[in-house]
Scaffold this motif. Structure first.
Motif, PDB file in Angstrom:
ATOM      1  N   SER A 168     -48.472  16.727  82.755  1.00  0.00           N
ATOM      2  CA  SER A 168     -48.464  16.004  81.650  1.00  0.00           C
ATOM      3  C   SER A 168     -48.975  16.619  80.316  1.00  0.00           C
ATOM      4  O   SER A 168     -48.608  16.319  79.206  1.00  0.00           O
ATOM      5  CB  SER A 168     -49.293  14.575  81.837  1.00  0.00           C
ATOM      6  N   ILE A 169     -50.251  17.023  80.671  1.00  0.00           N
ATOM      7  CA  ILE A 169     -50.981  17.956  79.470  1.00  0.00           C
ATOM      8  C   ILE A 169     -50.134  19.076  78.791  1.00  0.00           C
ATOM      9  O   ILE A 169     -49.869  19.191  77.504  1.00  0.00           O
ATOM     10  CB  ILE A 169     -52.364  18.458  79.683  1.00  0.00           C
ATOM     11  N   HIS A 170     -49.389  19.873  79.802  1.00  0.00           N
ATOM     12  CA  HIS A 170     -48.499  20.905  79.187  1.00  0.00           C
ATOM     13  C   HIS A 170     -47.341  20.453  78.458  1.00  0.00           C
ATOM     14  O   HIS A 170     -47.272  20.778  77.470  1.00  0.00           O
ATOM     15  CB  HIS A 170     -47.998  21.542  80.707  1.00  0.00           C
ATOM     16  N   PHE A 171     -46.698  19.318  79.163  1.00  0.00           N
ATOM     17  CA  PHE A 171     -45.600  18.597  78.522  1.00  0.00           C
ATOM     18  C   PHE A 171     -45.915  18.073  77.172  1.00  0.00           C
ATOM     19  O   PHE A 171     -45.446  18.232  76.016  1.00  0.00           O
ATOM     20  CB  PHE A 171     -44.867  17.763  79.022  1.00  0.00           C
ATOM     21  N   GLY A 172     -47.161  17.437  76.968  1.00  0.00           N
ATOM     22  CA  GLY A 172     -47.775  16.568  75.949  1.00  0.00           C
ATOM     23  C   GLY A 172     -48.039  17.791  74.717  1.00  0.00           C
ATOM     24  O   GLY A 172     -47.796  17.565  73.373  1.00  0.00           O
ATOM     25  N   LEU A 173     -48.357  18.988  75.208  1.00  0.00           N
ATOM     26  CA  LEU A 173     -48.508  20.133  74.075  1.00  0.00           C
ATOM     27  C   LEU A 173     -47.373  20.405  73.575  1.00  0.00           C
ATOM     28  O   LEU A 173     -47.153  20.574  72.357  1.00  0.00           O
ATOM     29  CB  LEU A 173     -49.301  21.172  74.679  1.00  0.00           C
ATOM     30  N   ASN A 174     -46.168  20.511  74.491  1.00  0.00           N
ATOM     31  CA  ASN A 174     -44.929  21.076  74.166  1.00  0.00           C
ATOM     32  C   ASN A 174     -44.341  20.154  73.273  1.00  0.00           C
ATOM     33  O   ASN A 174     -43.646  20.374  72.191  1.00  0.00           O
ATOM     34  CB  ASN A 174     -43.947  21.468  75.264  1.00  0.00           C
ATOM     35  N   LEU A 175     -44.374  18.725  73.626  1.00  0.00           N
ATOM     36  CA  LEU A 175     -43.831  17.746  72.782  1.00  0.00           C
ATOM     37  C   LEU A 175     -44.348  17.649  71.460  1.00  0.00           C
ATOM     38  O   LEU A 175     -43.740  17.554  70.247  1.00  0.00           O
ATOM     39  CB  LEU A 175     -43.865  16.340  73.488  1.00  0.00           C
TER      40      LEU A 175
END
Length: 276
Positions: free
Chosen positions: A253-260
Motif C-alpha cells: 500500500s505504501i509502495h503503491f501510494g508513492l507511485n500514485l
C-alpha cells in the motif's frame, strides 16, 4: 478478461486462498485461449505447479524442501525480469505523454511478473503475514508515512522530478496495473520473501533491511544513479513498513501510494530533459 481474473485472484490470495487459486487457474486457461500466453509459458507454469506441490507436500524432507525452494525462487526471479518465453504481455500505453514536462511513459500489463506472489507463497507460507521483526512507536509510524511525500519533494529539488498535476483518462488502468501487477509483485519478492529470509538467516532485521533496499535500488540501474539512490531510499521505507508490521499488504500500500502520488502530482515517470 484474463487480466481482470488474474487481478481478482491476486486480490483474494491472502484471505480466500482456494478461491484465489481457482481464479488463477481460470485466468491461465483464459490467457491461453486468448493468446496472452503460449505453450512455452504453459509448460513453465506446469513445472512450477509441480515443484510447488512437491515443496509443500514433502516439507518435512529438508533436502527436497530446499532444492524445490531454490528452483521456485529462480523461476520467480525469471518471471519478474521477463526472461521466460511464451508470455505476450499487453502494452497498454506506448510512449504516452502525461504532461508537458513529463517524459514519455510506456505501461505493460505483465502476466509473468504478476505470478511472482503465487510462486513465492509456495516457498514461504508467511509471505503475506508474519511476526513483526521490530516494533515501532506511533511517532515512528507517523514519520514513516510522512517520508513518502518528503522523498518525492526531495527528488523534485534534486531535479529528477517536477511539480505537475495529472488526471489521465487511463488512471483506473494504472491503479489496477500498478497495485496488483507491479507493487504487489515487487514487494512479494523484496520484502515478503527476500527481507524475511535474510532476517531469518542473518538474525539481524536492520542488516536484512539495508541489503534488501540496496538490491531494490540496484534493480533500477537503467534509470541512472539518481533513480538508484531514490529507489534505495524508497526500499528502506517499504522495508521498515514490513519490518514493523509483518504485513506485506502494508508495504504494498505504501509502495503503491508513492507511485500514485508520483503520477498525480509530479512529472511521470521523470522530468523531461530540456532539448529531448
Amino acid at each position: 478478461m484474463a487480466w481482470l481474473i488474474l487481478a481478482s485472484s491476486l486480490a483474494t490470495l491472502t484471505t480466500h486462498r482456494l478461491v484465489s487459486l481457482l481464479l488463477l487457474l481460470i485466468s491461465v486457461i483464459t490467457a491461453a485461449i486468448t493468446g496472452v500466453i503460449s505453450w512455452p509459458a504453459l509448460l513453465l507454469l506446469t513445472f512450477i505447479a509441480a515443484t510447488a506441490f512437491i515443496r509443500i507436500r514433502y516439507h518435512d524432507k529438508l533436502f527436497l524442501k530446499i532444492t524445490c525452494e531454490i528452483v521456485l525462487v529462480i523461476c520467480a526471479i525469471g518471471l519478474f525480469i521477463h526472461i521466460f518465453p511464451g508470455f505476450n504481455n499487453l502494452k497498454y500505453l506506448n510512449k504516452a505523454i502525461v504532461g508537458e514536462q513529463s517524459a514519455p511513459f510506456t505501461m505493460y500489463f505483465n502476466f509473468d511478473k504478476a505470478l511472482v506472489p503465487f510462486v513465492l507463497l509456495a516457498c514461504l507460507p508467511t509471505l503475506f503475514i508474519s511476526s513483526p521483526a521490530k516494533t515501532a512507536s506511533s511517532l515512528q509510524w507517523c514519520l514513516l508515512f510522512l517520508s513518502v511525500p518528503v522523498l518525492l519533494i526531495i527528488a523534485t529539488l534534486a531535479g529528477g522530478l517536477g511539480f505537475e498535476l495529472h488526471l489521465p483518462t487511463w488512471l483506473p488502468a494504472f491503479i489496477l496495473c500498478n497495485l496488483l501487477f507491479v507493487s504487489l509483485a515487487e514487494e512479494a519478492l523484496f520484502r515478503g520473501y527476500l527481507q524475511q529470509r535474510l532476517n531469518q538467516w542473518l538474525g539481524s532485521p536492520y542488516l536484512a533491511l539495508i541489503l534488501t533496499a540496496l538490491l531494490f535500488g540496484g534493480l533500477h540501474f537503467a534509470g541512472g544513479p539518481l533513480l538508484i539512490l531514490f529507489a534505495t531510499l524508497a526500499g528502506l521505507i517499504y522495508g521498515l513498513a514490513w519490518m514493523w508490521s509483518g504485513k506485506l499488504w502494508l508495504a504494498v500500500s505504501i509502495h503503491f501510494g508513492l507511485n500514485l502520488s508520483h503520477l498525480l502530482f509530479f512529472t511521470y515517470p521523470v522530468k523531461m530533459v530540456v532539448g529531448q
